[in-house]
Motif scaffolding. Structure first.
Motif, mmCIF file in Angstrom:
data_model
loop_
_atom_site.group_PDB
_atom_site.id
_atom_site.type_symbol
_atom_site.label_atom_id
_atom_site.label_comp_id
_atom_site.label_asym_id
_atom_site.label_seq_id
_atom_site.Cartn_x
_atom_site.Cartn_y
_atom_site.Cartn_z
ATOM 1 N N GLY A 94 0.879 -25.271 -13.230
ATOM 2 C CA GLY A 94 1.078 -24.063 -12.428
ATOM 3 C C GLY A 94 1.113 -24.276 -10.934
ATOM 4 O O GLY A 94 1.941 -23.684 -10.254
ATOM 5 N N PRO A 95 0.262 -25.134 -10.357
ATOM 6 C CA PRO A 95 0.439 -25.476 -8.950
ATOM 7 C C PRO A 95 1.741 -26.274 -8.760
ATOM 8 O O PRO A 95 2.313 -26.765 -9.742
ATOM 9 N N PRO A 96 2.221 -26.400 -7.521
ATOM 10 C CA PRO A 96 3.471 -27.127 -7.302
ATOM 11 C C PRO A 96 3.453 -28.514 -7.944
ATOM 12 O O PRO A 96 2.443 -29.221 -7.898
ATOM 13 N N LYS A 97 4.578 -28.867 -8.557
ATOM 14 C CA LYS A 97 4.802 -30.166 -9.215
ATOM 15 C C LYS A 97 3.963 -30.372 -10.464
ATOM 16 O O LYS A 97 3.818 -31.486 -10.962
ATOM 17 N N ARG A 98 3.371 -29.303 -10.957
ATOM 18 C CA ARG A 98 2.684 -29.378 -12.259
ATOM 19 C C ARG A 98 3.386 -28.350 -13.134
ATOM 20 O O ARG A 98 3.055 -27.162 -13.088
ATOM 21 N N PHE A 99 4.361 -28.833 -13.886
ATOM 22 C CA PHE A 99 5.403 -27.993 -14.454
ATOM 23 C C PHE A 99 4.943 -27.269 -15.709
ATOM 24 O O PHE A 99 4.653 -27.889 -16.730
ATOM 25 N N GLN A 100 4.908 -25.948 -15.575
ATOM 26 C CA GLN A 100 4.467 -25.092 -16.682
ATOM 27 C C GLN A 100 5.394 -25.277 -17.873
ATOM 28 O O GLN A 100 6.606 -25.223 -17.737
ATOM 29 N N GLY A 101 4.814 -25.470 -19.019
ATOM 30 C CA GLY A 101 5.626 -25.617 -20.230
ATOM 31 C C GLY A 101 5.831 -27.072 -20.586
ATOM 32 O O GLY A 101 5.324 -27.535 -21.614
ATOM 33 N N PHE A 102 6.489 -27.810 -19.741
ATOM 34 C CA PHE A 102 6.675 -29.231 -20.050
ATOM 35 C C PHE A 102 5.342 -29.975 -20.025
ATOM 36 O O PHE A 102 5.078 -30.861 -20.852
ATOM 37 N N PHE A 103 4.497 -29.636 -19.062
ATOM 38 C CA PHE A 103 3.230 -30.373 -18.940
ATOM 39 C C PHE A 103 2.372 -30.263 -20.195
ATOM 40 O O PHE A 103 1.581 -31.167 -20.489
ATOM 41 N N GLU A 104 2.517 -29.177 -20.922
ATOM 42 C CA GLU A 104 1.714 -29.027 -22.143
ATOM 43 C C GLU A 104 2.157 -30.052 -23.200
ATOM 44 O O GLU A 104 1.333 -30.594 -23.937
#
Ligand SMILES: [Zn+2]
Length: 469
Positions: free
Chosen positions: A379-389
């Motif tokens: 959720g913070p910049p460069k921590r990509f929601q969806g892919f990171f999971e």
């Protein structure tokens, strides 16, 4: 009589989008609900079914959905189908429960790359919840960085008016004046900062204020950024935890150090929101966590993201990652300016070591029987929601968990932590009919969770991320 779909037409090899499109057609072809009509039922047949419980998968399964809930799960050829049920052929597919992210953040960026000081808007939160869901993340806990209107969104969602991933929130978390979490409030009219109490009395009063909104958790940050920032004093977090418990709320702590984790566990904290990253966990911590039922949310991908961009990771070329990117972001991530800026970070060796320690500690804690939940700090910049999971699942497997164990952490165990395991988290009768349809088996290779062809929510198929553009 069953209305069989034209299986010949269900040719997934033709395209990844076919399944949800076809399934959507199935849904709209049902007769309108009326008094005498039988309940709306759908039968999904033939898939390999990973139910989320951690048990081995069921081959050639049948999943019967009635009015948005799972009515029955069984074996092909051994199930009676309800009268009038629509049948969807899922031979060759795998189904599993959606992921549950116990540690995310909302409204901090619009494009995923740049901070958005004005980004905490209802519209942006809606978009982000939709993106999570399109990636197969069915539930997200926004952990301590919200503004109070998040409660209106949560209420709207529970009334059926806000689509996307199911939203839980810790509202405004508890940090330290001049310390963690760095930053401050969004630069928007009326926006408030995290609570930053300076005395135990103030901390208790602020917990009582927070409680009036009925948050799902309380968040505290206990960290000093490698010694550079003031750390929350034990008497403050003790007061927060004690007051939260008196008010019937559970507390999840941002931690980094083993000593901090021990002090928090001793103070009664309910969960650790990150890995322990400074040194190997020891028997004292393990026995205390087990005795008190304290869970761990590893967020390995968050730690990976602190150094990975210095040496562009292979997943930048992953089409599943790219499917969710806003325009221009990939170019920015691959630009030499950005890479060089990351390479200039003097903390890189410490951050790499912290990541490795977090992985090692996850395996130790898991093997010791500590409850392991699932979260990413996306959720913070460069921590990509969806892919990171999905990346988090891969890193859990790199840490030594099996794919089945990692998936169970992200589904059953995380639903238990939410106290929602009677509603969702496993694919069993009575649960909401939420699940992912995959083109390949993630138990063979955890990367196969990226072969996402449909996301079903309450018995209805939705387009996966790859279909959004
Ligand atoms: Zn966080």
């Amino acid at each position: 009589m069953n209305n069989r779909c034209s299986h010949g037409g269900l040719n997934m090899r033709g395209g990844r989008l076919g399944l949800w499109v076809l399934a959507a057609v199935v849904s709209v072809s049902l007769p309108p609900a009326a008094g005498q009509e039988p309940p709306e039922t759908t039968v999904l047949e033939g898939a390999l079914l990973i139910d989320g419980s951690g048990r081995p998968p069921l081959a050639k399964s049948v999943l019967i959905i009635e009015e948005g809930k799972i009515r029955a799960v069984g074996k092909l050829g051994a199930m009676r189908y309800p009268e009038g049920a629509e049948i969807v052929n899922l031979r060759g597919k795998t189904i599993m429960p959606p992921l549950i992210n116990l540690h995310g953040h909302l409204g901090q960026t619009r494009d995923g790359f740049n901070a958005a000081p004005h980004g905490y808007t209802a519209e942006n939160l809606r978009d982000q919840l939709a993106k999570y869901l399109a990636y197969g993340v069915g539930t997200v806990v926004s952990l301590g960085t919200d503004q109070d209107f998040v409660y209106d969104l949560r209420a709207a969602q529970r009334a059926g008016e806000l689509p996307g991933a199911r939203l839980y929130t810790a509202g405004r978390g508890f940090g330290v004046k001049g310390g963690f979490p760095p930053g401050g409030p969004p630069k928007m009219k009326g926006a408030v900062d995290r609570y930053r109490p300076q005395t135990p009395e103030q901390a208790r009063a602020e917990v009582r204020e927070l409680v009036t909104h009925k948050p799902d958790f309380v968040k505290v940050w206990v960290d000093d950024d490698f010694g550079r920032l003031p750390k929350m004093k034990p008497e403050i977090f003790r007061a927060i935890i004690e007051e939260a418990h008196q008010q019937g709320l559970r507390v999840i702590a941002h931690v980094f150090y083993l000593e901090g984790a021990k002090a928090l566990v001793q103070a009664g904290v309910d969960g650790l929101g990150h890995s322990i990253r400074d040194q190997a966990v020891d028997a004292d911590l393990i026995s205390a966590m087990k005795a008190r039922g304290v869970f761990l949310i590893p967020t390995l991908v968050r730690d990976e993201s602190t150094f990975a961009y210095a040496d562009p990771p292979r997943w930048l070329d992953d089409r599943f990652f790219q499917a969710g990117l806003e325009i221009g972001v990939l170019t920015s991530l691959k630009s030499s300016a950005f890479i060089n800026q990351n390479r200039a970070n003097p903390d890189l060796p410490k951050l790499r070591a912290a990541f490795e320690m977090g992985k090692k500690n996850l395996k130790t804690l898991f093997d010791a029987g500590v409850k392991i939940g699932f979260g990413t700090d996306s959720g913070p910049p460069k921590r990509f929601q969806g892919f990171f999971e999905h990346r988090e699942l891969q890193l859990m497997v790199e840490s030594g968990l099996t794919p089945l164990q990692a998936i169970a952490a992200a589904t059953r165990t995380s639903a238990e932590i939410l106290g929602a395991n009677s509603e969702f988290g496993t694919l069993s009768p009575g649960k909401q009919a939420d699940f992912l349809v995959l083109d390949a088996n993630p138990l063979d290779d955890i990367h196969n969770t990226e072969e996402l062809v449909a996301v079903w929510q309450a018995g209805k198929p939705l387009p996966p991320i790859a279909a959004r553009k």
